[in-house]
Design a protein around this motif. Sequence first.
Motif, short mmCIF file in Angstrom:
data_model
loop_
_atom_site.label_atom_id
_atom_site.label_comp_id
_atom_site.label_asym_id
_atom_site.label_seq_id
_atom_site.Cartn_x
_atom_site.Cartn_y
_atom_site.Cartn_z
N GLU A 102 0.88 -1.17 0.00
CA GLU A 102 0.00 0.00 0.00
C GLU A 102 0.91 1.22 0.00
O GLU A 102 2.10 1.10 0.29
CB GLU A 102 -0.83 0.10 1.28
N TRP A 130 7.35 -1.21 -4.69
CA TRP A 130 6.08 -1.38 -5.41
C TRP A 130 6.17 -2.57 -6.35
O TRP A 130 7.13 -2.68 -7.13
CB TRP A 130 5.73 -0.13 -6.23
N ARG A 145 -5.47 -7.49 -1.07
CA ARG A 145 -6.19 -7.08 -2.26
C ARG A 145 -7.53 -7.79 -2.30
O ARG A 145 -7.58 -9.02 -2.29
CB ARG A 145 -5.30 -7.50 -3.43
N MET A 191 7.44 5.74 -4.37
CA MET A 191 7.87 4.35 -4.17
C MET A 191 9.23 4.08 -4.79
O MET A 191 9.73 2.97 -4.73
CB MET A 191 6.81 3.39 -4.72
C1 WTA Z 1 -0.74 -1.94 -4.28
C2 WTA Z 1 1.43 -7.09 -3.38
C3 WTA Z 1 1.34 1.76 -3.21
C4 WTA Z 1 -0.99 -1.53 -5.71
C5 WTA Z 1 2.95 -7.25 -3.58
C6 WTA Z 1 -0.81 -2.82 -6.47
C7 WTA Z 1 1.16 -0.49 -3.59
C8 WTA Z 1 -1.36 -3.83 -5.51
C9 WTA Z 1 2.52 -0.69 -3.25
C10 WTA Z 1 -0.79 -5.22 -5.69
C11 WTA Z 1 3.27 0.46 -2.87
C12 WTA Z 1 1.66 -2.59 -3.81
N1 WTA Z 1 2.64 1.67 -2.87
N2 WTA Z 1 0.58 0.72 -3.56
N3 WTA Z 1 4.55 0.38 -2.52
N4 WTA Z 1 2.80 -1.99 -3.40
N5 WTA Z 1 0.66 -1.70 -3.91
O1 WTA Z 1 -1.03 -8.19 -5.95
O2 WTA Z 1 -2.32 -1.04 -5.84
O3 WTA Z 1 -1.40 -8.18 -3.45
O4 WTA Z 1 -1.52 -2.84 -7.70
O5 WTA Z 1 0.79 -7.54 -4.49
O6 WTA Z 1 -0.99 -3.33 -4.21
O7 WTA Z 1 -1.24 -6.06 -4.67
P1 WTA Z 1 -0.77 -7.58 -4.64
#
Ligand code: WTA
Length: 572
Positions: free
Chosen positions: A334, A356, A466, A379
């Motif tokens: 996030e 990210w 998510r 990020m």
């Molecule tokens: C969000 C997790 C802001 C983003 C590894 C992405 C982030 C989704 C960040 C993926 C960050 C992940 N800053 N938002 N550093 N890292 N996100 O698939 O919306 O569970 O698309 O993977 O988390 O979530 P997932």
Amino acid sequence: MESKMLPVMQGDYQLQDYDQTAKEFQWSEAEKEFSWHKTGLINIAYEAVDRHADSYRKNKVALYYKDANRKEAYTFNEMKRMSNKAANVLRNHSTLEKGDRLFVFMPRSPELYFSILGALKMGTIVGPLFEAFMEGAVYDRLSDSEAKAIVTTPELVGRIPVEKLPHLKTIFLVGENIEEDTLHVDFMKHFKEASPYFQVEWMERESPTLLHYTSGSTGKPKGVLHVQEAMVQQLQTTKWVMDLKDEDIFWCTADPGWVTGTAYGIFGPMLAGATSLILGGRFSTDSWYEAIQDYGVTVWYSAPTAFRMLMGAGAGPLEKYDLSSLRHILSVGEPLNPEVIRWGMEVFKLRIHDTWWMTETGAQTICNFGSLPIKPGSMGKPVPGIEAAIVDDRGQVLPPNRMGNLAIKKGWPAMMRAIWNNPEKYDSYFMNNEWYVSGDSAYMDEDGYFFFQGRVDDVIMTSGERVGPFEVESKLLEHPAIVEAGVIGKPDPVRGEIIKAFVALHEGYEPSEELSDDIKQFVKKELAAHAAPREIEFKDKLPKTRSGKIMRRVLKAWELNLPEGDLSTMED
Ligand code: WTA
């Protein structure tokens, strides 16, 4: 800009400068460490475990495990033997063959890790399921992937609707006094007796390894398929971003049910031959700080929600523990609020490095890595070997400081290779066969730093997890009182977002506190606790398009007191 940047030092530890690397780096260089260079064949579990067990790291601890009842340590050599044993149990007591799907569905425990590694040694595709999933969520994932076997516990087995899953042939139960029959196998009994020798199956670099289901804004959860080659990027980012060295104790707080818990809870650190801590059980401020102190954690990878909860717990608990072993802290999942970064600087005297990436990217892509100066709120930059851009809706690259779709140039090693059973969905991620479009909106400043702005779609990020609104809405519609349901993420200071549901009721039902509680419980029981709405608002009718689609953006506008925007497609 310069004045806003944070110092380069992590305490008195100097992180490496990768500026030049970023210019010259080729992924083909990074893979030289692995065996396929010699043989053309590969196995991620061999590279993560056996390779080190056969080296000077043989008696080095690979994994510390701790929960309320267990406190254990396994060297690389022991991990090799344990994962071999698990592989033998899985192979000897099922009909699993290379490429078949095996799910793991249990709380964190050493056996969970042995099973994942053992299954990979057999060439089985592993689908990790978060322990909080309830029957509906379990069914969707097992049926979509036609899973043949699952490793679970007696406490969770009741959530697997066996009669509706014709492909499911074997259930391995990790527990005591298991009664065996044609379907159920006592995992521990056979594990104790199993041979610690196993001939690893040699795979191609494009052979599938993991199937992580994840949510989009529409439709059922999608099976994101990863391949052996992902390990190249997992190892490389572990070096650049996590900065892991042989003497480090690394703690990734994520459960393997989520991609962070496999890519960096297992593979990154093990491929690097580092020592990891796995903490079982739930979050608590004391048990977390105590773990850092007792194990001397040096590198810590967690999420903004967790940092905010620790921040909320105040200085009291901090005074009880010695956390001075920490030298590097990272965050994912996030947006990392500048406020949290400030808190980190204050209490740990360390910068928190944002990273990210997504389930689909398979490994870190845009990060505050090495000694790159940090701009709080950003990020970071693409790691060497990754090309990122902001593109418009036709796939044209936008200039700096313009908001658009955050996209990654197709073809990085850890990129997903398929959406299970759904090639159209897979193709829909790519624009002009050139850019992978993430679903996040962002902008890039003139120095090449990326700033996250939000999701383009309606996907909800709650406590770093998510959640697809469609999955929750579908479940809500199964409740006898509900005729229409729309679900949005509502901003929340600790959790990032919480799930809020707007529902309209069938005739004969009246809004009430009890009904609201009953609905929350219903989703909790049928789907998962983290997917249950925390707030429910009753409406006579929900805003819909003429074709009957719930207009979530209108719900969001109501919630946030914003203008409703273009309503031309709304039904009368
Ligand atoms: C969000 C997790 C802001 C983003 C590894 C992405 C982030 C989704 C960040 C993926 C960050 C992940 N800053 N938002 N550093 N890292 N996100 O698939 O919306 O569970 O698309 O993977 O988390 O979530 P997932």
